[in-house]
Design an enzyme around this catalytic site. Structure first.
Site, PDB file in Angstrom:
ATOM      1  N   LEU A 234       0.816  -1.206   0.000  1.00  9.39           N
ATOM      2  CA  LEU A 234       0.000   0.000   0.000  1.00  9.39           C
ATOM      3  C   LEU A 234       0.858   1.270   0.000  1.00  9.39           C
ATOM      4  CD1 LEU A 234      -2.808   1.331   0.223  1.00  9.39           C
ATOM      5  CD2 LEU A 234      -2.570   1.181   2.710  1.00  9.39           C
ATOM      6  N   ASP A 235       0.637   2.115  -1.020  1.00  7.58           N
ATOM      7  CA  ASP A 235       1.263   3.435  -1.124  1.00  7.58           C
ATOM      8  C   ASP A 235       2.783   3.376  -1.063  1.00  7.58           C
ATOM      9  OD1 ASP A 235      -1.217   4.667  -1.354  1.00  7.58           O
ATOM     10  OD2 ASP A 235      -1.413   5.002   0.799  1.00  7.58           O
ATOM     11  N   GLN A 236       3.371   2.299  -1.547  1.00  8.23           N
ATOM     12  CA  GLN A 236       4.820   2.166  -1.555  1.00  8.23           C
ATOM     13  C   GLN A 236       5.389   1.963  -2.953  1.00  8.23           C
ATOM     14  OE1 GLN A 236       6.543  -0.382   1.535  1.00  8.23           O
ATOM     15  NE2 GLN A 236       4.605  -0.341   2.648  1.00  8.23           N
TER      16      GLN A 236
END
Length: 308
Positions: A234-236
């Protein structure tokens, strides 16, 4: 120049993605079939996440000894036999850049993408807008684009229906324009490297929900927005473009949101343009300008490494 460094492997090579349960001999069966049909494998990688196996390979099909449709049929039959989903995206230098917009309720980011496609800023077509609520159906109507609601009454999206719609519209990439749901590996693996999200913070700071509130509570003095590739973390995913603004000591989350939303839209359009123009490539988790690309032609916020 290796396959992964070629301008847009979607155009230069045939991409084959296998998703499903891992099985003994699966890789050998797929690669043997390609060899028998005169395809030269340029690049291959595998991954497993949350019990879902993915193999992605790029193949040079210039010397293929069968018709493209026959290759697709043979791989589909092999997938049925092995109990996995095998998808083929044939090399096509003139392929339309079909970008599906995934939305929830906020219209600033999807509107910016639709407008940029309409005025020629983006070399793309939006064949469908997909939502987990029906809120933005009027926005799709405004731009004469079909709208499909894949959410239930609580906003949870049906991924089987999502994948069906993406197949129906022959989508090349996914644009998460403030789509407030997490995509599982079942979706991410099938469109890996072709899913772009915009997040309301300067990642890696403040991932996840409520980024504006987190920034205020964390005492941030600079905040912003990030367009990035989506991965199963997530969001990386690798950052493509960013926009930033100053935060005053007495700002509250609504103040940040008011200033941040226009920058979310800017970052998303800038990042999507770089992707569609084949201006960037991902290596070791970072985006780089491709060889020969003029960095000054892309306002990415200085976050992309220099040309090779």
């Amino acid at each position: 120049m290796v396959a992964a460094d070629r301008p847009n492997p979607r155009r230069w090579d045939t991409e084959i993605v296998v998703v499903g349960d891992d099985a003994t001999g699966l890789v050998a069966r797929v690669t043997s079939l390609l060899f028998e049909r005169g395809c030269n494998i340029e690049d291959l990688d595998q991954d497993v996440r949350d019990g879902v196996f993915r193999m992605r390979l790029h193949a040079d099909t210039d010397g293929m000894v069968c018709k493209p449709a026959t290759l697709e049929e043979d791989l589909a039959d092999l997938g049925d036999e092995l109990g996995v989903d095998i998808r083929v995206r044939l090399a096509d230098a003139e392929a339309a850049r079909k970008a599906a917009l995934l939305v929830t309720k906020e219209d600033h980011a999807p509107r910016a993408v639709l407008e940029a496609c309409e005025d020629g800023t983006l070399d793309a077509e939006v064949p469908v807008v997909i939502g987990n609520h029906s809120t933005l159906s009027p926005l799709a109507d405004e731009y004469d684009v079909p709208f499909v609601d894949v959410g239930d009454s609580g906003g949870s999206h049906d991924e089987r229906e999502l994948l069906r719609v993406l197949d129906e519209y022959d989508v090349d990439c996914l644009v998460l324009a403030r789509f407030m749901r997490i995509l599982s590996p079942e979706v991410v693996f099938r469109y890996e490297g072709r899913i772009i999200n915009v997040h309301p913070s300067l990642l890696p700071a403040y991932p996840g929900a409520e980024a504006y509130r987190q920034a205020v509570e964390g005492g941030a003095r600079v905040h912003g927005a990030t367009a990035h590739y989506v991965t199963t973390d997530l969001d990386q995913g690798p950052i493509i473009a960013q926009r930033a603004f100053s935060v005053a000591p007495d700002d509250d989350p609504d103040d940040l949101k008011e200033r941040g939303q226009p920058l979310e839209a800017e970052a998303l359009v800038a990042g999507l343009r770089a992707h569609l123009d084949d201006a960037v490539v991902v290596r070791r988790g970072r985006t780089h300008f491709r060889e020969g690309v003029d960095p000054e032609a892309y306002d990415l916020g200085g976050v992309v490494a220099g040309a090779d």
